[in-house]
Scaffold this active site. Structure first.
Site, PDB file in Angstrom:
ATOM      1  N   TRP A   1      -7.935  11.267  -0.526  1.00 61.14           N
ATOM      2  CA  TRP A   1      -7.268  11.645  -1.776  1.00 61.14           C
ATOM      3  C   TRP A   1      -5.750  11.390  -1.692  1.00 61.14           C
ATOM      4  O   TRP A   1      -4.932  12.260  -2.006  1.00 61.14           O
ATOM      5  CB  TRP A   1      -7.545  13.107  -2.110  1.00 61.14           C
ATOM      6  CG  TRP A   1      -8.974  13.428  -2.446  1.00 61.14           C
ATOM      7  CD1 TRP A   1     -10.096  12.740  -2.069  1.00 61.14           C
ATOM      8  CD2 TRP A   1      -9.448  14.523  -3.239  1.00 61.14           C
ATOM      9  NE1 TRP A   1     -11.223  13.331  -2.558  1.00 61.14           N
ATOM     10  CE2 TRP A   1     -10.862  14.444  -3.292  1.00 61.14           C
ATOM     11  CE3 TRP A   1      -8.829  15.572  -3.894  1.00 61.14           C
ATOM     12  CZ2 TRP A   1     -11.644  15.356  -3.974  1.00 61.14           C
ATOM     13  CZ3 TRP A   1      -9.608  16.497  -4.573  1.00 61.14           C
ATOM     14  CH2 TRP A   1     -10.996  16.386  -4.617  1.00 61.14           C
TER      15      TRP A   1
ATOM     16  N   TYR B   1     -17.880   0.323   0.244  1.00 59.27           N
ATOM     17  CA  TYR B   1     -16.530   0.571   0.765  1.00 59.27           C
ATOM     18  C   TYR B   1     -16.576   1.465   1.998  1.00 59.27           C
ATOM     19  O   TYR B   1     -15.987   1.153   3.037  1.00 59.27           O
ATOM     20  CB  TYR B   1     -15.663   1.216  -0.318  1.00 59.27           C
ATOM     21  CG  TYR B   1     -14.348   1.748   0.197  1.00 59.27           C
ATOM     22  CD1 TYR B   1     -13.334   0.890   0.602  1.00 59.27           C
ATOM     23  CD2 TYR B   1     -14.123   3.132   0.293  1.00 59.27           C
ATOM     24  CE1 TYR B   1     -12.129   1.382   1.091  1.00 59.27           C
ATOM     25  CE2 TYR B   1     -12.933   3.624   0.768  1.00 59.27           C
ATOM     26  CZ  TYR B   1     -11.935   2.747   1.172  1.00 59.27           C
ATOM     27  OH  TYR B   1     -10.758   3.235   1.670  1.00 59.27           O
TER      28      TYR B   1
ATOM     29  N   GLY C   1       0.805  -1.209   0.000  1.00 57.23           N
ATOM     30  CA  GLY C   1       0.000   0.000   0.000  1.00 57.23           C
ATOM     31  C   GLY C   1       0.843   1.267   0.000  1.00 57.23           C
ATOM     32  O   GLY C   1       2.016   1.259   0.395  1.00 57.23           O
TER      33      GLY C   1
ATOM     34  N   ALA D   1      -6.042  -2.988   3.786  1.00 55.82           N
ATOM     35  CA  ALA D   1      -7.489  -2.810   3.605  1.00 55.82           C
ATOM     36  C   ALA D   1      -7.900  -3.270   2.220  1.00 55.82           C
ATOM     37  O   ALA D   1      -7.070  -3.418   1.309  1.00 55.82           O
ATOM     38  CB  ALA D   1      -7.874  -1.343   3.792  1.00 55.82           C
TER      39      ALA D   1
ATOM     40  N   ASP E   1     -12.317   9.264   4.183  1.00 54.65           N
ATOM     41  CA  ASP E   1     -13.381  10.261   4.033  1.00 54.65           C
ATOM     42  C   ASP E   1     -14.684   9.641   3.548  1.00 54.65           C
ATOM     43  O   ASP E   1     -15.754  10.243   3.675  1.00 54.65           O
ATOM     44  CB  ASP E   1     -12.938  11.340   3.051  1.00 54.65           C
ATOM     45  CG  ASP E   1     -12.621  10.767   1.671  1.00 54.65           C
ATOM     46  OD1 ASP E   1     -11.672   9.959   1.588  1.00 54.65           O
ATOM     47  OD2 ASP E   1     -13.305  11.105   0.692  1.00 54.65           O
TER      48      ASP E   1
END
Length: 299
Positions: A151, A126, A10, A61, A103
């Site tokens: 973002w 999600y 990630g 995740a 977010d």
């Protein structure tokens, strides 16, 4: 201090490993599949126990936002059940957990920047799975920091910055959504904040401000504005450039609904930890510079 982070590939994990590499006060170990698989809860506790962490960073995740609409069971298995098992395993070891969230837990209809006191209301599978993960982590380990970010971009993996630079090579114009707003966030800035907060927690058994925090780049823009800054920066550094055309969300339909407003207030994190992320334009410039340099070197 020994940090054990879930996941290997990630953006935040790779940024964290790079940032910690030159620091003598941190030993960071990344655990991923098959040794630790969030979809296989039985692997989690043995892997974390063997790694002997002082603190666990829960970064792995399920992040395929649109695909999650077709795979809700898998998304919840990883983002909720798996995250809860990570937090529980950390608690049994006596380690706090820093868990990364998003977010997307908000529906995006609010005005201004969301604070930690605003009520989540996810509009996608999600987002719902990540919110369930927040609840599972908080329930399993009272010594938790849940960091919502948005973002995210970096030199690693797939992200908006890399996509814009790639498209600019052979397109005369790129159509980008202009009615979704947020805070572009460098994964390096997230990694720096994690290391900073981990150092604050280390050995501080009296720390009393566990809970949910927002962590994002300073400043806001929409996706088309973000794209323009990326490409203007690229042009100034001798990289590819093309024009950006504003379009609306309705012009670019996706399976999962995106929040129209993803802006996050980071005042709470700054107040407690004394740290604020740099202006997103500064952080973005450094990532673009690095990507262009690596491309020229053939990497």
């Amino acid at each position: 201090m020994r940090l054990v982070v879930t996941g290997r590939e990630g953006q935040v994990v790779r940024s964290l490993m790079e940032r910690a590499y030159t620091r003598r006060d941190f030993d960071v170990v990344a655990l991923g599949r098959p040794e630790l698989d969030l979809a296989k809860p039985e692997t989690i506790a043995p892997a974390l126990t063997a790694a002997r962490p002082d603190l666990v960073v829960s970064a792995a995740a399920y992040t395929a936002v649109d695909q999650a609409e077709d795979e809700p069971d898998l998304a919840f298995s990883v983002n909720s059940t798996g995250a809860g098992h990570v937090a529980a395993a950390a608690a049994r070891i006596g380690a706090p957990v820093i868990h990364l969230s998003t977010d997307y837990v908000f529906n995006g209809s609010g005005e201004g920047a969301y604070t930690e006191d605003d009520e989540p209301a996810p509009r996608s599978v999600y987002g719902a799975s990540k919110l369930a993960g927040e609840h599972a982590v908080a329930k399993a380990n009272p010594r938790h920091l849940i960091l919502r970010t948005a973002w995210v971009y970096s030199p690693f993996g797939r992200n908006f910055v890399k996509t814009m630079l790639k498209l600019a090579v052979d397109r005369d114009e790129i159509a980008v959504v202009a009615d979704q707003w947020g805070n572009p966030t460098s994964a390096f800035d997230v990694a720096d904040a994690i290391l900073h907060s981990a150092a604050t927690l280390h050995g501080n058994m009296g720390f009393a401000s566990f809970g949910v925090y927002h962590l994002a780049g300073t400043g806001e823009t929409n996706w088309s504005g973000f794209a323009r800054h990326i490409l203007v920066t690229s042009q100034a550094l001798g990289g590819p450039y093309t024009a950006v055309k504003d379009i609306s969300t309705s012009d670019y339909p996706t399976k999962a609904q995106r929040p129209a407003n993803s802006r996050l207030s980071t005042a709470k994190f700054t107040s407690v930890f004394g740290r604020t992320a740099p202006d997103w334009r500064m952080s973005m410039k450094e990532v673009v510079r690095r990507l262009l340099t690596e491309k020229r070197r053939g990497r």
